[in-house]
Scaffold this active site. Sequence first.
Site, short mmCIF file in Angstrom:
data_model
loop_
_atom_site.label_atom_id
_atom_site.label_comp_id
_atom_site.label_asym_id
_atom_site.label_seq_id
_atom_site.Cartn_x
_atom_site.Cartn_y
_atom_site.Cartn_z
N ASP A 1 125.04 -36.02 50.78
CA ASP A 1 125.20 -37.38 51.29
C ASP A 1 123.93 -37.73 52.05
O ASP A 1 123.33 -36.87 52.69
CB ASP A 1 126.42 -37.48 52.20
CG ASP A 1 127.73 -37.42 51.43
OD1 ASP A 1 127.76 -37.85 50.26
OD2 ASP A 1 128.73 -36.94 52.01
N ASP B 1 129.22 -42.45 45.93
CA ASP B 1 130.40 -42.89 46.69
C ASP B 1 130.56 -44.40 46.62
O ASP B 1 131.68 -44.91 46.46
CB ASP B 1 130.29 -42.47 48.16
CG ASP B 1 130.29 -40.97 48.36
OD1 ASP B 1 130.85 -40.24 47.51
OD2 ASP B 1 129.72 -40.51 49.37
#
Length: 152
Positions: free
Chosen positions: A113, A133
């Site tokens: 991330d 995401d």
Amino acid sequence: MLSTGLSAAFLTADIFAKKYVEDNCSFSERRPVLGGRVVIRKMHNKGFALNRMDDRPDTVRNISLMLTVVIVICWLFEMIRGTSGLQRIGVALAAFGAVGNTIDRVRRGYVVDYLQLAKGPSRLRNIVFNLADIMIAAGCLATVAGEIFFGK
């Protein structure tokens, strides 16, 4: 076919961004972008969204693999069925986003991330996420909206 090309382009961008962050950013580093509204921040997520089940990465990987196969099959059916453009784009975005994160889980054992909001409510500023995401979330919203407004 536009939905597939667009989704593939976003997936490619996500893969390159993850590689760049892995190779060029430290965990303590924060790099402001987009006028300081977003920060590049390296995080490893071994769990689901918000690190849920991060203590069970093998289970998370296996469930992710199964769900990714299901969403890719749904995407193929949507392509064959000829649903509305919004539904097709939504399922393609969700499928390609799922593929992006599943590639990470299988290859690395975690998802990279790298995006964090620098402005807005604190509960949103604490979340670190990636382009895959965003694709999954936007894809789900587009699919539901397409079904509501254009469903057969």
